[in-house]
Design an enzyme around this catalytic site. Sequence first.
Site, PDB file in Angstrom:
ATOM      1  N   SER A 159       0.887  -1.003  -0.024  1.00 39.78           N
ATOM      2  CA  SER A 159      -0.066  -0.254  -0.077  1.00 39.78           C
ATOM      3  C   SER A 159       0.643   1.214   0.117  1.00 39.78           C
ATOM      4  CB  SER A 159      -1.027   0.052   1.362  1.00 39.78           C
ATOM      5  OG  SER A 159      -1.416   1.337   1.465  1.00 39.78           O
ATOM      6  N   TYR A 172      -3.436  -1.277  10.107  1.00 38.67           N
ATOM      7  CA  TYR A 172      -3.411  -1.220   8.826  1.00 38.67           C
ATOM      8  C   TYR A 172      -1.832  -0.862   8.224  1.00 38.67           C
ATOM      9  CZ  TYR A 172      -4.398  -1.059   3.702  1.00 38.67           C
ATOM     10  OH  TYR A 172      -4.237  -1.181   2.397  1.00 38.67           O
TER      11      TYR A 172
END
Length: 270
Positions: A159, A172
């Site tokens: 990400s 996350y």
Amino acid sequence: MSDFPPNCVAFVTGAASGIGLAVAQRLVADGVKNIAIVDITHERLLPAVSSLAAIDPSATVLQIGADCSQEAEVEAAVSKTVETFGRLDVCFNAAGMSGDIKPMAEQSSSNLDNVLGLNLKGVWYCQRAQIKQMLKQEMRDVTTGLKLQTRGSIINVGSLTSHLAINNINPYIISKHGVLGLTRADAMDYAEKGIRINCICPGWITTGMTQHMWKDGVMIFGDVAGRAPMKRWGLPEEVAYTVSFLASDRASFVTGTAIDIDGGLAAAAS
């Protein structure tokens, strides 16, 4: 001519929607004839199967319901793929979750466990099972005609938060930093064995996972797309084109790297 060998077998997790589905569709469009698609339930995959059949009716699609945060289910999914197709060549590990959007002081340990369990441990389980299978396979010639051989290619989903932080999604961010580290570590260990391992780091992509960023039509994090030089959201299909290249033998000298697919966001933030 296809970028993939005739007997190529692909294995895609998180394949029911978003980036995972777009990648499965692109791999089939680019010539992969045997593909296992994995998601949390068998039923969620039914629309994906139909879409792949529409792209190439001659492709064989194996749908597997599995929770990638569970070691035994991952092992069973890889085993079923090999029992069906005989080998494993291309793996894309996309199963993931965003978790709760809260400051760290308000986060629960159960949310931390869930996010790390799927996003990081799940990728670890998948990658370990995939590597173990690839090591059992003989090296094959690459499709580009170069005098090189390979055992397979693995691509993990990181990400933009593999490199930087954004507000209120601490677990996350931890998980995606970990995916990048895992990718680099195993790429080093298995490069000489003919296994390439890379990571893609998408920016703001229009998927079901990013729907949580909107509330009553307003972006929770502000105009995030406007921070990137391209000033727009990316499409899952744009990510899939890059993944197909990394999975193919055209990327035979690419391993241990992270490819940012973010409209220039990482460059702007550096």
